[in-house]
Design an enzyme around this catalytic site. Structure first.
Site, PDB file in Angstrom:
ATOM      1  N   PRO A  66      22.692  46.556 -11.840  1.00  0.00           N
ATOM      2  CA  PRO A  66      24.127  46.314 -11.974  1.00  0.00           C
ATOM      3  C   PRO A  66      24.480  46.122 -13.454  1.00  0.00           C
ATOM      4  O   PRO A  66      23.735  45.471 -14.192  1.00  0.00           O
ATOM      5  CB  PRO A  66      24.344  45.027 -11.181  1.00  0.00           C
ATOM      6  N   HIS A  67      25.594  46.692 -13.867  1.00  0.00           N
ATOM      7  CA  HIS A  67      25.961  46.538 -15.270  1.00  0.00           C
ATOM      8  C   HIS A  67      27.477  46.611 -15.405  1.00  0.00           C
ATOM      9  O   HIS A  67      28.157  47.192 -14.558  1.00  0.00           O
ATOM     10  CB  HIS A  67      25.305  47.613 -16.140  1.00  0.00           C
ATOM     11  N   ALA A  68      27.986  46.009 -16.461  1.00  0.00           N
ATOM     12  CA  ALA A  68      29.428  45.990 -16.671  1.00  0.00           C
ATOM     13  C   ALA A  68      29.726  45.656 -18.120  1.00  0.00           C
ATOM     14  O   ALA A  68      28.907  45.056 -18.821  1.00  0.00           O
ATOM     15  CB  ALA A  68      30.092  44.974 -15.749  1.00  0.00           C
TER      16      ALA A  68
END
Lengths: 156, 99
Positions: A66-68
């Site tokens: 997950p990345h943001a």
């Protein structure tokens, strides 16, 4: 030392984390980022959730990244969690996820940020690396595993 | 050359070599393993570019890669013969000039 190892301290590494769902996992990550790094919990959770709605960040073989982008951030941060029980993540191979590497990057994206994401994908594609992670019993061992990669010859 | 983001993917049995070409910036090059997880990692990598892009793919399983990665709104994909361009940077430049 791999770039990813430098993004995490041992306090950013969780072993046998118990969460029932992807949403709860992201909430836990957001809670940690607020407690450990002063980031607004809601912003982290919303950004990670929005990214997942665009498409699952699971890679297969029980791994997700997950990345943001976080507006309040000025450097890249990483969190690693090994889940006690694998959770559904809409992975391309249909398998539940138990290895999670979360990457939070500043809003202003640079080539270095994409290189970190690429390194993460290469790292977890290495079966020997994943096996070494699964044998780790302490956060410092996990961080060392990240730091040593690709010291061992990568293989699949 | 158009102002779109251009990406070249040179596929071999061992690796997916990637070159990213943005107007006014140096080429960014990286490598993913030629495995299912490597392709998914590449998909994650490409999804991070929130703007239209042009992609040229050549080499082993180029057709499958193009179909897998190119079916995204705003993304133009070219399948290129390795005889025309086989290296990732050359493919990225090809994508920039292709009609």
């Amino acid at each position: 030392m791999s770039a990813i190892a430098e993004l995490m301290s041992t306090e950013d590494i969780f072993l046998d984390l118990e969460v029932p769902s992807k949403s709860r996992l992201l909430q836990e990550i957001a809670r940690h980022m607020e407690a450990a790094h002063g980031l607004p919990r809601a912003s982290v959770f919303q950004s990670l959730s929005l990214r997942e709605r665009l498409g699952s960040t699971a890679l297969g073989a029980g791994v997700a990244i997950p990345h943001a982008r976080i507006g309040e951030f000025h450097r890249v941060r990483g969190v690693y969690a090994r889940l006690r029980r694998a959770i559904s993540f809409a992975a391309p191979d249909g398998l539940p996820v138990s290895d999670v590497l979360v990457l939070l990057v500043p809003q202003q994206v640079s080539a270095a940020h994409f290189e970190i994401l690429a390194e993460a994908a290469r790292m977890f594609a290495d079966r020997r690396f994943r096996q070494r992670l699964s044998r780790c019993e302490a956060a410092r061992e996990v961080r060392q595993a990240f730091a040593d990669w690709p010291g061992e010859r990568p293989g699949n | 050359m158009r102002s779109d983001l251009c990406i070249g993917i040179a596929s071999s049995r061992e690796a997916l070599d990637i070159a990213v070409l943005e107007p006014g910036k140096a080429v960014v090059a990286m490598r993913f393993p030629a495995t299912g997880m490597g392709v998914e990692g590449l998909r994650l990598f490409l999804s991070g570019y929130g703007r239209p892009l042009r992609m040229a793919v050549a080499g082993v399983a180029a057709l499958g890669l193009a179909l897998s990665l190119g079916n995204v709104c705003g993304r133009e994909t070219f399948i290129v013969s390795s005889a025309v361009a086989s290296r990732a940077e050359a493919l990225a430049r090809y994508a920039g000039h292709a009609a």
